[in-house]
Enzyme design. Structure first.
Site, PDB file in Angstrom:
ATOM      1  N   THR A  57      17.855   4.182  20.459  1.00 15.96           N
ATOM      2  CA  THR A  57      17.714   3.218  19.368  1.00 15.96           C
ATOM      3  C   THR A  57      17.794   3.923  18.021  1.00 15.96           C
ATOM      4  OG1 THR A  57      15.279   3.328  19.363  1.00 15.96           O
ATOM      5  CG2 THR A  57      16.306   1.654  20.783  1.00 15.96           C
ATOM      6  N   ILE A  89      17.480   2.323  24.894  1.00 16.55           N
ATOM      7  CA  ILE A  89      16.045   2.545  24.996  1.00 16.55           C
ATOM      8  C   ILE A  89      15.671   3.865  24.328  1.00 16.55           C
ATOM      9  CG2 ILE A  89      16.282   3.571  27.315  1.00 16.55           C
ATOM     10  CD1 ILE A  89      13.549   2.275  28.026  1.00 16.55           C
ATOM     11  N   CYS A  90      14.482   3.893  23.746  1.00 13.62           N
ATOM     12  CA  CYS A  90      13.882   5.099  23.186  1.00 13.62           C
ATOM     13  C   CYS A  90      14.790   5.744  22.132  1.00 13.62           C
ATOM     14  CB  CYS A  90      13.530   6.068  24.313  1.00 13.62           C
ATOM     15  SG  CYS A  90      12.563   7.500  23.799  1.00 13.62           S
ATOM     16  N   GLY A  91      15.098   7.018  22.284  1.00  9.26           N
ATOM     17  CA  GLY A  91      15.871   7.753  21.293  1.00  9.26           C
ATOM     18  C   GLY A  91      17.229   7.157  21.003  1.00  9.26           C
TER      19      GLY A  91
END
Length: 199
Positions: free
Chosen positions: A108, A104-106
């Site tokens: 990725t 999730i988020c960073g």
């Protein structure tokens, strides 16, 4: 009991994986509790973005994909400074072994930099965010809250509930009706969804 490895590193975003880890560990809505094992670069303590001090259960070098059933990667400031490559490599090893990875988020962005997203459908905070990594996978970017492509689950920072839902779905821990009720309770605050969730 199945095992979820949760990667921990300085400034990891507590809230992004909180919903997922709670549902896995307790099994309160799925009836199937999992063991959650934290994995750090070493066994030295790390501090989350929210200021919680976490002592990893295992060091990265001691993790074998075949010993686990899921790897969870949260966002963190470290991903945006080009760090985290050892965790991205671990994610590739999990995927190569047919073990799901949820990022999730960073996280990725870290997977994008490592080439993990080039051939897989995925999402993140924004397409431009991942394009800044120089990755080759922008044709596979989907503007959705969470995306599942085979063993890879991705989500943006605004979708911790959808991230949990998508991961529980990929793991086969709940049917669509219960998953929709889960999102109804924790994202839409729909009181009518609660009896379905706990029923």
């Amino acid at each position: 009991m199945k095992t979820a490895y949760a990667a921990v590193y300085d400034t990891w975003a507590d809230w992004e994986i909180g919903h997922l880890l709670v549902e896995l560990r307790t099994g309160r809505f799925t009836g199937v509790p999992w063991q959650v094992v934290t994995v750090g670069e070493s066994r030295e303590p790390v501090v989350t973005m929210g200021g919680l001090r976490v002592v990893p259960d295992l060091a990265l070098a001691d993790v074998e994909p075949d010993d686990g059933d899921l790897l969870v990667l949260a966002g963190s400031g470290l991903w945006d400074t080009g760090q985290g490559d050892t965790f991205a490599k671990l994610a590739q090893r999990f995927l190569d072994s047919g073990i799901p990875v949820a990022a999730i988020c960073g996280a990725t962005a870290g997977l994008a930099r490592a080439g993990v997203l080039d051939e897989r459908k995925h999402t993140s905070a924004a397409k431009e965010y991942l394009q800044a990594t120089g990755y080759q996978g922008s044709d596979n970017y989907l503007d959705e809250r969470a995306v599942v492509d085979g063993d890879l689950i991705t989500a943006g920072p605004d979708a911790p509930v959808q991230f949990a839902r998508a991961t529980l779905q990929r793991l086969g821990l709940a049917d669509e009706r219960k998953l929709d009720a889960y999102e109804g309770v924790f994202h839409r605050a729909d009181p009518a969804a609660y009896p379905i969730l706990v029923g």
